[in-house]
Design a protein around this motif. Structure first.
Motif, PDB file in Angstrom:
ATOM      1  N   UNK A  41      12.678  11.581   5.155  1.00 48.81           N
ATOM      2  CA  UNK A  41      13.134  10.188   5.010  1.00 48.81           C
ATOM      3  C   UNK A  41      13.659   9.672   6.348  1.00 48.81           C
ATOM      4  N   UNK A  42      13.356   8.410   6.643  1.00 46.55           N
ATOM      5  CA  UNK A  42      13.869   7.816   7.875  1.00 46.55           C
ATOM      6  C   UNK A  42      12.972   8.011   9.082  1.00 46.55           C
ATOM      7  N   UNK A  43      11.862   8.726   8.896  1.00 45.24           N
ATOM      8  CA  UNK A  43      10.926   8.868  10.016  1.00 45.24           C
ATOM      9  C   UNK A  43       9.703   7.993   9.807  1.00 45.24           C
ATOM     10  N   UNK A  44       9.130   7.549  10.932  1.00 43.81           N
ATOM     11  CA  UNK A  44       7.885   6.793  10.890  1.00 43.81           C
ATOM     12  C   UNK A  44       6.756   7.638  11.464  1.00 43.81           C
ATOM     13  N   UNK A  45       5.534   7.306  11.038  1.00 44.82           N
ATOM     14  CA  UNK A  45       4.350   7.961  11.558  1.00 44.82           C
ATOM     15  C   UNK A  45       3.686   7.034  12.572  1.00 44.82           C
ATOM     16  N   UNK A  46       3.449   7.556  13.783  1.00 45.35           N
ATOM     17  CA  UNK A  46       2.719   6.800  14.805  1.00 45.35           C
ATOM     18  C   UNK A  46       1.251   7.219  14.754  1.00 45.35           C
ATOM     19  N   UNK A 141       8.462   9.827  14.541  1.00 47.89           N
ATOM     20  CA  UNK A 141       9.664   9.416  15.274  1.00 47.89           C
ATOM     21  C   UNK A 141      10.637   8.731  14.334  1.00 47.89           C
ATOM     22  N   UNK A 143      12.724   6.073  12.492  1.00 45.52           N
ATOM     23  CA  UNK A 143      12.402   4.663  12.252  1.00 45.52           C
ATOM     24  C   UNK A 143      13.168   3.762  13.215  1.00 45.52           C
ATOM     25  N   UNK A 146      10.757   3.509  18.134  1.00 41.40           N
ATOM     26  CA  UNK A 146       9.516   3.552  18.914  1.00 41.40           C
ATOM     27  C   UNK A 146       9.661   2.753  20.204  1.00 41.40           C
TER      28      UNK A 146
END
Lengths: 327, 327
Positions: A41-46, A141, A143, A146
């Motif tokens: 939770x709280x991570x984004x996918x690039x 990374x 959220x 980036x």
């Protein structure tokens, strides 16, 4: 040739790369209709996708191991540019034939660069046609952290993560227009074929840099992308642009600067840094070069030691007489 | 030609598709070094990559709008096969030239299928070379609920989400070997050029089906994939395989069955279903056909009404005289 046998071959060749980096975040890799990724939770996918074509991005005659390293590194560089930690990649390979020697070399190079970058092969598609290699890379990374192209402010320092121009200086060697001799040429060729994506630097820059990208189209052209997205002018001081001894030896002083500014295929990061963040970046131990700063205005200006505008007319490396359009 | 102008053109053509479906889960789309995806806690991201090449997967002479629909649908079908909800896709487009007429048609078709599937264009790469189209699709689903190829158990029913064989029956029309006449031929062509990925059915099958995939290589070949991954034998009753009136009209009864079993490019789901799950699937209102069942053993057997083995020797549609190798 017997169909299934060839694909068993391809599967075997790529098994090594698939196993190279069993990354956390990959819930299921190769073998079903889709791969499955899962982040905390709280991570984004690039995500970034990158295609290279024989005769356009690399010569028809090439070492497949070096080619694989170059293709994967170029794609991974986009993760570095966002400050993402490497996770995995898919490979879509279009081949004129299933040549075991080529495949063995390509798989070996892919494995080398996948390990170097910490990227797991999570899926792929192999089909027949003119040689075309697509890599889609995935990184993770926190959220909101980036590194974007927008964000540079007047007063920020303009920096690069390494010297540019060497890959472009390698082109006559890559194309066989002249033979390679000595350590300098070897360095140029290594820069062209095995660029090292600045993944660690990118992650360090999270929370420090105000804007970032990776230099692939040429330093001036890519700085133009930051300037446009951020709504600032970037001023580059020619005397601050690093020129490596190998580049100088191969190209001479004047041509070296030209290649460093417009060559392309560098895969080093360019970024803007609020002056207050400079000590933290220095303390991180990463090499970087301050080459200018951002000011109010638009576009990119190159100035000499006396502050005179010496911006060349043309941009960086382009296809269609244009440029790759990447997102 | 002026470089940047052409790419501005491409950007403009694809802007419509990028805006078509602003999906939740897309934190940042086109315009930076990477797109950013973010899912709620407990969800997984499904990823699949798919390449189609001119002269291999589709004719050199084609309608670019139909081509775009077909390429995106084929990729999205892999999301359906996992039971994933559609999220977005990247497009890596290799073009011999930036032909505005082709691009306009392609972008229009892409927009149509992106809207139909609920997929947002999140990133891309456009480059020069022999026509090659790569789509990488992204979907989301609750962790641990993906439909896998492994999971079929002896006693499970074998089902398909729709009739197969029509796309293969369209090939003589697609290749211009015969002209299209009447509604039946129009239906075959529509099945070839604008398949409808069974995304809703796939999501319904979560928690119901024991194994699933999408039929792209031919029904027998793809059932073989389920059988192998699950460690069961799949028994198909020839009399239960649906043959559409359009397929029968175009191919005749005997050839119709052959195409339905081995034709390829169908993009309907094949799945196994524990008998206890049958009422729930019927209640969902989705069309499907029970065509056989799983039993102890290995491989796929086709049987006639008397239970005699009539399994043909050859498999489905293959490249390299082989097959696409997809993950």
């Amino acid at each position: 040739m017997a169909g299934l046998g060839e694909f068993a071959l391809i599967r075997q060749f790529f098994a090594a790369a698939a196993c190279a980096a069993p990354a956390s975040g990959v819930a299921r890799g190769i073998g079903d209709d889709c791969a499955l990724l899962q982040l905390p939770p709280g991570e984004q996918l690039a995500v970034s996708t990158d295609t290279q074509v024989a005769g356009v991005h690399f010569p028809e005659r090439h070492d497949p191991s070096l080619l694989a390293q170059r293709v994967l590194a170029a794609a991974a560089s986009d993760l570095a540019a966002m400050g993402a930690a490497p996770l995995g990649f898919t490979l879509a390979l279009t081949l004129p034939a299933a040549d075991p020697v080529w495949l063995e070399g390509f798989a070996r190079g892919l494995d080398v660069m996948a390990r170097a970058c910490g990227l797991a092969l999570i899926g792929g598609d192999t089909t027949r046609g003119p040689l075309n290699i697509n890599v889609t890379v995935f990184g993770r990374l926190p959220a909101g952290q980036a590194l974007l192209r927008a964000g540079a402010r007047p007063g920020d320092l303009l920096c690069i993560g390494g010297a540019t121009g060497e890959a472009a200086a390698a082109l006559p060697l890559v194309l066989g227009e002249r033979g390679a001799h000595g350590a300098a040429d070897a360095q140029l060729l290594a820069r062209y074929w095995t660029p090292q994506p600045q993944l660690a630097l990118g992650q360090t820059l999270r929370g420090l840099a105000s804007a970032a990208l990776d230099v692939s189209d040429g330093l001036l052209a890519d700085c133009g992308h930051i300037a446009e997205a951020s709504g600032v002018r970037l001023l580059i001081e020619a005397a601050l642009v690093p020129l490596s001894p190998a580049l100088r030896a191969a190209a001479g002083e004047r041509r070296a600067l030209q290649l460093a500014l417009s060559g392309g295929d560098d895969y080093v990061l360019a970024f803007t840094l609020p002056p207050a963040a400079l000590p933290a970046l220095v303390a991180s131990g990463h090499d970087f070069h301050v080459i200018g700063h951002a000011e109010a205005g638009s576009g990119v200006r190159l100035v000499d030691g006396a502050g005179r505008d010496i911006t060349p007319a043309a941009g960086g490396y382009q296809h269609f007489g244009g440029g790759d359009e990447q997102a």
